[in-house]
Write an enzyme that holds these catalytic residues in place. Structure first.
Site, PDB file in Angstrom:
ATOM      1  N   GLU A  44       0.532  38.649   7.085  1.00 23.19           N
ATOM      2  CA  GLU A  44      -0.262  39.740   7.656  1.00 23.19           C
ATOM      3  C   GLU A  44      -1.753  39.569   7.371  1.00 23.19           C
ATOM      4  OE1 GLU A  44       0.742  43.497   6.010  1.00 23.19           O
ATOM      5  OE2 GLU A  44       0.562  42.858   3.927  1.00 23.19           O
ATOM      6  N   ALA A  86       4.763  25.927  16.527  1.00 23.13           N
ATOM      7  CA  ALA A  86       3.950  25.262  15.505  1.00 23.13           C
ATOM      8  C   ALA A  86       4.357  25.645  14.092  1.00 23.13           C
ATOM      9  CB  ALA A  86       2.469  25.594  15.724  1.00 23.13           C
ATOM     10  N   LYS A 132       5.401  11.857  10.255  1.00 29.23           N
ATOM     11  CA  LYS A 132       6.334  11.689   9.133  1.00 29.23           C
ATOM     12  C   LYS A 132       7.795  11.809   9.566  1.00 29.23           C
ATOM     13  CE  LYS A 132       2.721  13.233   6.045  1.00 29.23           C
ATOM     14  NZ  LYS A 132       1.701  13.087   7.113  1.00 29.23           N
TER      15      LYS A 132
END
Length: 325
Positions: A44, A86, A132
């Site tokens: 938040e 994301a 990775k």
């Protein structure tokens, strides 16, 4: 995808308060013309700071939620047209000590995003990966490889009635919140020696703007199940040090748990189903795409491997300095 494709659409970004999410929101509001952009994240305070940054733009909708929470995610996805996924846990060494937490977010959370998008009949989903995830040697990379496989196979779900999924994979993002550059600058200003993992280390680098461009373009190019990799330059860690703090003293600290000396985005195994298309590579899954539907041009040569130490594009110290400026 042209900006007109996004006009009057609803875009949801998971993990939207990170560096990439912030930059994508800026571009979306300024160039893509969406009806609304849903900022979905669990912090938040970061959402408050982002609201202040964007001047409380009425097109932004703020949703506190975790991708681990299926019910919350299903509600947030209602009426959404496009998703940029994301959200992830990303620290390599932290993952080694908190393995299951990374599985819960990066793997199970990703499946929740897929299920919610299918249920809401979202049009297109682009999930963000990492270098990775190619031939992973650490838990973070392994968890992201699992997520990549989930997204590229989601188009085969018999319950999927029109949602297309793809993945974008790129290297370290210059100027992101996790960049080592601020640390180097701070230590150099105090006259301290800069810690270098290994003086031989190389990495792929991409700017935030380039990463956002690549994501937007991938929405246009995707048909479903692709994994897109940009052709981007490599840099040597010592060149980065020299660009940030010319003449600074360095000391080696050794590889962190799970860290690679050089990064890889396409392995020799994956290269068999990967094709070059302009300034990007397109990796197709082992199943779900018939051989007759494979591209007829752009096939990579036998033994091809896309690694940061054998790349044919390199950033010089001056190039890095200009990018940082």
């Amino acid at each position: 995808m042209s900006a007109s494709e996004f006009t009057d659409s609803v875009i949801l970004i998971t993990g939207a308060t990170g560096s990439l999410g912030k930059k994508f929101i800026e571009r979306a509001l300024n160039e893509l013309g969406p009806r609304s952009v849903i900022v979905y994240s669990r912090d938040e305070l970061k959402q408050f700071e982002l609201r202040e940054h964007f001047g409380r733009d009425p097109r932004l909708r703020w949703v506190i939620g975790d991708i681990r929470d299926r019910e919350r995610l299903f509600k947030a996805m209602h009426g959404v047209d496009f998703v940029v996924h994301a959200a992830a846990l990303k620290q390599v060494d932290t993952a080694e000590m908190n393995a299951y937490e990374y599985v819960r977010t990066n793997v199970i959370g990703s499946q929740n995003v897929i299920d919610a998008a299918v249920a809401a009949r979202v049009r297109k989903v682009v999930a963000l990966s990492t270098d990775k995830a190619s031939s992973p040697v650490n838990l973070y990379g392994a968890s992201k490889l699992c997520a990549d496989k989930l997204f590229t196979s989601a188009n085969l779900d018999p319950h999927n009635r029109g949602t297309s999924f793809c993945v974008v994979r790129y290297g370290n993002v210059l100027g992101s919140r996790g960049s080592v550059v601020p640390l180097f600058r701070r230590l150099a200003a105090d006259g301290k020696s800069l810690p270098v993992t290994d003086k031989r280390m190389t990495r792929f680098w991409i700017t935030l703007d380039q990463a956002v461009d690549f994501i937007i373009d991938s929405f246009a190019l995707m048909k479903g199940s692709e994994l897109f990799v940009p052709r981007i330059p490599s840099m040597r860690v010592l060149d980065l040090v020299e660009a940030v703090a010319p003449g600074a003293v360095t000391h080696e600290v050794g590889l962190r748990p799970g860290e690679k000396l050089h990064e890889e985005m396409i392995s020799t195994v994956d290269a068999v189903r990967t094709y070059q298309c302009g300034a990007r590579y397109i990796m197709l899954p082992q199943c779900g795409v018939a051989d007759e539907d494979l591209p007829t041009s752009g096939r990579l040569p036998d033994g091809f491997c896309y690694r940061s130490d054998t790349n044919d594009q390199w950033l010089s110290t001056e190039d890095i300095r200009n990018l940082l400026a």
